[in-house]
Scaffold this active site. Structure first.
Site, PDB file in Angstrom:
ATOM      1  N   GLY A   1       0.797  -1.226   0.000  1.00 41.29           N
ATOM      2  CA  GLY A   1       0.000   0.000   0.000  1.00 41.29           C
ATOM      3  C   GLY A   1       0.824   1.267   0.000  1.00 41.29           C
TER       4      GLY A   1
ATOM      5  CD  GLU B   1       1.712  -9.311   0.220  1.00 46.91           C
ATOM      6  OE1 GLU B   1       2.120 -10.348   0.775  1.00 46.91           O
ATOM      7  OE2 GLU B   1       0.505  -9.016   0.128  1.00 46.91           O
ATOM      8  N   PRO B   2       4.809  -4.513  -0.864  1.00 47.03           N
ATOM      9  CG  PRO B   2       6.763  -3.272  -1.162  1.00 47.03           C
ATOM     10  CD  PRO B   2       6.209  -4.455  -0.419  1.00 47.03           C
ATOM     11  N   GLY B   3       3.568  -3.315  -4.015  1.00 50.91           N
ATOM     12  CA  GLY B   3       3.565  -3.508  -5.459  1.00 50.91           C
ATOM     13  C   GLY B   3       3.924  -2.181  -6.113  1.00 50.91           C
ATOM     14  NE  ARG B   4      -0.180   2.651  -5.607  1.00 53.25           N
ATOM     15  CZ  ARG B   4      -1.275   2.547  -6.356  1.00 53.25           C
ATOM     16  NH1 ARG B   4      -1.302   3.086  -7.544  1.00 53.25           N
ATOM     17  NH2 ARG B   4      -2.333   1.899  -5.918  1.00 53.25           N
TER      18      ARG B   4
ATOM     19  NE  ARG C   1      -3.314   3.231 -10.762  1.00 51.41           N
ATOM     20  CZ  ARG C   1      -3.277   4.391 -10.152  1.00 51.41           C
ATOM     21  NH1 ARG C   1      -2.873   5.469 -10.787  1.00 51.41           N
ATOM     22  NH2 ARG C   1      -3.652   4.493  -8.897  1.00 51.41           N
TER      23      ARG C   1
ATOM     24  CE1 TYR D   1      -9.282   1.116  -8.979  1.00 48.95           C
ATOM     25  CE2 TYR D   1      -7.353   1.703 -10.261  1.00 48.95           C
ATOM     26  CZ  TYR D   1      -8.155   0.750  -9.683  1.00 48.95           C
ATOM     27  OH  TYR D   1      -7.809  -0.571  -9.795  1.00 48.95           O
TER      28      TYR D   1
ATOM     29  CB  CYS E   1     -16.096   3.448 -29.179  1.00 49.64           C
ATOM     30  SG  CYS E   1     -15.357   3.620 -30.803  1.00 49.64           S
TER      31      CYS E   1
ATOM     32  CE1 TYR F   1      -1.770  -3.372  -8.792  1.00 53.52           C
ATOM     33  CE2 TYR F   1      -0.865  -1.327  -7.931  1.00 53.52           C
ATOM     34  CZ  TYR F   1      -1.171  -2.648  -7.763  1.00 53.52           C
ATOM     35  OH  TYR F   1      -0.883  -3.271  -6.588  1.00 53.52           O
TER      36      TYR F   1
HETATM   37  N1  LLP Z   1      -0.836  -7.391  -1.152  1.00 47.82           N
HETATM   38  C1  LLP Z   1      -2.115  -7.668  -1.460  1.00 47.82           C
HETATM   39  C2  LLP Z   1      -2.776  -8.793  -0.824  1.00 47.82           C
HETATM   40  C3  LLP Z   1      -2.795  -6.873  -2.394  1.00 47.82           C
HETATM   41  O1  LLP Z   1      -4.058  -7.143  -2.688  1.00 47.82           O
HETATM   42  C4  LLP Z   1      -2.119  -5.784  -2.999  1.00 47.82           C
HETATM   43  C5  LLP Z   1      -2.800  -4.936  -3.979  1.00 47.82           C
HETATM   44  C6  LLP Z   1      -0.783  -5.538  -2.646  1.00 47.82           C
HETATM   45  C7  LLP Z   1      -0.174  -6.364  -1.704  1.00 47.82           C
HETATM   46  C8  LLP Z   1       0.038  -4.427  -3.232  1.00 47.82           C
HETATM   47  O2  LLP Z   1      -0.529  -3.174  -3.007  1.00 47.82           O
HETATM   48  P1  LLP Z   1       0.279  -1.852  -3.442  1.00 47.82           P
HETATM   49  O3  LLP Z   1       1.557  -1.814  -2.628  1.00 47.82           O
HETATM   50  O4  LLP Z   1       0.579  -1.958  -4.881  1.00 47.82           O
HETATM   51  O5  LLP Z   1      -0.639  -0.736  -3.131  1.00 47.82           O
HETATM   52  N2  LLP Z   1      -5.212  -1.331  -9.365  1.00 47.82           N
HETATM   53  C9  LLP Z   1      -5.142  -0.417  -8.240  1.00 47.82           C
HETATM   54  C10 LLP Z   1      -4.427  -1.006  -7.065  1.00 47.82           C
HETATM   55  C11 LLP Z   1      -5.009  -2.337  -6.636  1.00 47.82           C
HETATM   56  C12 LLP Z   1      -4.264  -2.992  -5.552  1.00 47.82           C
HETATM   57  C13 LLP Z   1      -4.717  -4.387  -5.340  1.00 47.82           C
HETATM   58  N3  LLP Z   1      -4.006  -5.082  -4.326  1.00 47.82           N
HETATM   59  C14 LLP Z   1      -4.489   0.878  -8.702  1.00 47.82           C
HETATM   60  O6  LLP Z   1      -4.156   0.992  -9.884  1.00 47.82           O
HETATM   61  O7  LLP Z   1      -4.359   1.817  -7.931  1.00 47.82           O
END
Ligand code: LLP
Length: 423
Positions: free
Chosen positions: A236, A279-282, A318, A322, A350, A379
């Site tokens: 997050g 557990e970061p993604g973004r 995105r 959102y 379209c 994303y």
């Molecule tokens: N762990 C779990 C269980 C998750 O569901 C997620 C994201 C993450 C980690 C990583 O979260 P992050 O660090 O990336 O915030 N599509 C949306 C974001 C959806 C996130 C879904 N889960 C966007 O474009 O903002």
């Protein structure tokens, strides 16, 4: 060469010596461009959050699953999650061992669970029903449980994943039921995890949720506590999308200090010797990606100036999904000054809602300009689709030496139709 609006990427030498216009010409648009140096520096920043020996970073692959990026992330010493059979396959194919992967998903079939078990990957369940199913699939095995700490955070209600308004996790009140199911199936509780939501810019909620999870774990019966080897606090971590307004960054030093203090004190008090994960993604991948597109037509409807591009919401979902803000750079091949005016940047899908930026104050964009959508590494491609039968874009990686290489070729019509009856 200085361009109309490009100081951010220029400062980073993001595109290497070729520059964005050459890349767009060579590889076509829309084009995701990734920068290896930015990616590596984000990985290192995250790993530096805590020097606790059990601390680690679990990259959430859903943000960007390009294998070239996954290999760099592995090289930087991060581990990964998987939330589907496809992600699991990719993780393994990119060299992560089963012990470096956590299967963190929801509402899985027995077959999907079996797939993770067969590969020796630890799986987290997020409901009592799924725990029961898992017990039937892998009796006597090990499992993780996803708890809902009751505290949520996120940039949009669609991505808040804890609290009462979400499908995720098991409420701490149901711990006794969890314990009973573990008992019934002879399961070992190997870990607990949570994820409060996506994109926070202040650390308070996250740190609070860390403490809530640690308190819950501390209250587990000693025999259950003793088998724990993973505590995963979720992701997050937000990034500043308003680059040209100088939006402040999340204070990682402060977050790291608080996290480190808590986990260090807690392990000393409890004797826990396992892993702590974030557990970061973004945060790992967003800023290493810029999406290039081309301006095909500019027109006015009423008082609105529409800048028509090839960046539809099939390429970057995105903003439409959102209302997300992404900053836009303009590469015109010259720095001749242009008037700043409100413009609405749209794609080629379209639907009237196909808007990348609404009434954005930018130097006047003209046909033939190349645009760069910043912070598109997370994303972006991973949520792209074939809507309107448009093809998935190509992805290029600018390596440490500045040289670009294609890490995913552009989809062809044949690729797109590969699953259909012959057409
Ligand atoms: N762990 C779990 C269980 C998750 O569901 C997620 C994201 C993450 C980690 C990583 O979260 P992050 O660090 O990336 O915030 N599509 C949306 C974001 C959806 C996130 C879904 N889960 C966007 O474009 O903002």
């Amino acid at each position: 060469m200085a361009d109309i609006r490009s100081t951010y990427s220029e400062q980073l030498d993001f595109f290497g010596p070729q520059g964005p216009r050459r890349l767009a010409e060579t590889f076509g648009t829309p084009l995701y461009v990734y920068n290896e140096s930015v990616l590596r520096s984000r990985c290192r920043e995250l790993k530096g959050l805590s020097a606790h020996p059990g601390f680690g970073v679990n990259y959430s692959v859903k943000a960007n699953a390009n294998p070239a990026l996954l290999r760099i992330i592995k090289d930087e010493g991060l581990v990964v999650d998987a939330m589907s059979p496809g992600e699991l396959h990719l993780d393994l194919a990119c060299g992560f061992g089963p012990e470096q992967i956590l299967y963190i998903s929801n509402n899985n079939s027995r077959e999907e669970m079996q797939g993770a078990v067969d590969r020796g990957v630890l799986l987290s369940v997020d409901s009592l029903a799924q725990l029961d199913t898992y017990g039937a699939v892998n009796p006597g095995g090990s499992v993780m449980v996803r708890l809902n700490p009751g505290i949520g955070a996120g940039h949009d209600s669609k991505v808040v994943t804890a609290g009462s308004e979400t499908k995720f996790g098991i409420s701490p009140e149901a711990i006794d039921d969890v314990l009973a199911l573990l008992q019934r199936h002879g399961l070992t509780l190997a870990g607990v995890n949570q994820h409060i939501g996506s994109l926070f810019m202040e650390s308070e909620s996250y740190v609070e949720a860390v403490q809530v999870l640690l308190d819950i774990v501390r209250g587990l019966p000693p025999d259950r506590f003793a088998t724990l080897r993973v505590i995963d606090f979720g992701g997050g971590f937000g990034i500043p999308y308003k680059k040209y307004e100088g939006e402040a960054r999340l204070d990682m030093a402060d977050l790291g200090r608080k996290l480190h203090e808590r986990i260090t004190a807690w392990s000393a008090a409890t004797g826990y010797g396992g892993r702590f994960l974030v557990e970061p993604g973004r945060y790992v991948v967003a800023e290493c990606g810029i999406l290039l597109g081309r301006v095909q037509a500019v027109k006015s409807n009423g008082s609105t100036r529409y800048v028509g591009t090839d960046i539809g919401f099939n390429v970057l979902a995105r903003p439409v999904l959102y209302d997300s803000f992404h900053d836009i750079e303009i590469y015109a091949g010259s720095s001749a000054p242009r008037e700043t005016i409100p413009q609405t940047v749209v794609g080629n899908i379209c639907e009237s809602g196909d808007i990348l930026a609404r009434d954005r104050l930018l130097p006047a964009i003209v046909q033939g300009d190349v645009l760069g959508v910043l912070d598109a590494g997370a994303y972006g491609f991973s949520m792209a689709s074939n809507y309107n039968q448009r093809l998935l874009p190509a992805e290029v990686l600018v390596g440490l030496d500045g040289a670009p290489r294609i890490v995913r070729r552009r989809q062809t019509i044949q690729d797109m139709l590969a699953c259909c009856e012959t057409v």
